[in-house]
Design a protein around this motif. Sequence first.
Motif, PDB file in Angstrom:
ATOM      1  N   VAL A   4       0.841  -1.201   0.000  1.00 43.33           N
ATOM      2  CA  VAL A   4       0.000   0.000   0.000  1.00 43.33           C
ATOM      3  C   VAL A   4       0.877   1.252   0.000  1.00 43.33           C
ATOM      4  N   ALA A   5       1.936   1.247   0.796  1.00 47.49           N
ATOM      5  CA  ALA A   5       2.847   2.390   0.844  1.00 47.49           C
ATOM      6  C   ALA A   5       3.536   2.590  -0.510  1.00 47.49           C
ATOM      7  N   SER A   6       3.962   1.495  -1.138  1.00 44.72           N
ATOM      8  CA  SER A   6       4.611   1.586  -2.460  1.00 44.72           C
ATOM      9  C   SER A   6       3.654   2.143  -3.498  1.00 44.72           C
ATOM     10  N   LEU A   7       2.423   1.654  -3.498  1.00 43.73           N
ATOM     11  CA  LEU A   7       1.421   2.134  -4.442  1.00 43.73           C
ATOM     12  C   LEU A   7       1.136   3.616  -4.206  1.00 43.73           C
ATOM     13  N   ILE A  11       1.699   6.633  -6.932  1.00 49.02           N
ATOM     14  CA  ILE A  11       0.624   7.549  -7.304  1.00 49.02           C
ATOM     15  C   ILE A  11       1.056   8.991  -7.065  1.00 49.02           C
ATOM     16  N   ALA A  12       1.689   9.254  -5.930  1.00 50.33           N
ATOM     17  CA  ALA A  12       2.161  10.610  -5.631  1.00 50.33           C
ATOM     18  C   ALA A  12       3.200  11.062  -6.657  1.00 50.33           C
ATOM     19  N   LEU A  13       4.117  10.172  -7.025  1.00 42.37           N
ATOM     20  CA  LEU A  13       5.128  10.498  -8.030  1.00 42.37           C
ATOM     21  C   LEU A  13       4.472  10.757  -9.385  1.00 42.37           C
TER      22      LEU A  13
END
Length: 121
Positions: A4-7, A11-13
């Motif tokens: 979840v943190a990676s996703l 998304i933020a990037l």
Amino acid sequence: AALVASLGALIALNIAQNGGTSHPPPSCSDAAGLLALTSKADAVALWRASPAPTIGGWSGEWEGRLLPLGVLAPVSALITHNLFGPASRWSGKAFSADGGSGANLFERGPPRRAFRASVAP
């Protein structure tokens, strides 16, 4: 939790790669210039600076391509070309004569995945 943190980070990037509203649009006068863009921020700035079409001014079939820009471009292509069809690559959009509705075009089969269209500020 790591997934979840990676996703979330991707998304933020991806959003950050859009560039800010002050990012200047590149000089581009045709489709070849658009397809040659190498920056998602340039593509988004060009889209923002482009004039909106007139209602009905886009009737007919239009070839479309996904620009391979941004960190999530491969995921977008996978979803669009494999799941959205399904089993046929997306190839553009068809708009009604009044421009108020349309459907997506795929390499095989009839237009499908209907949508409504409008131009608004």
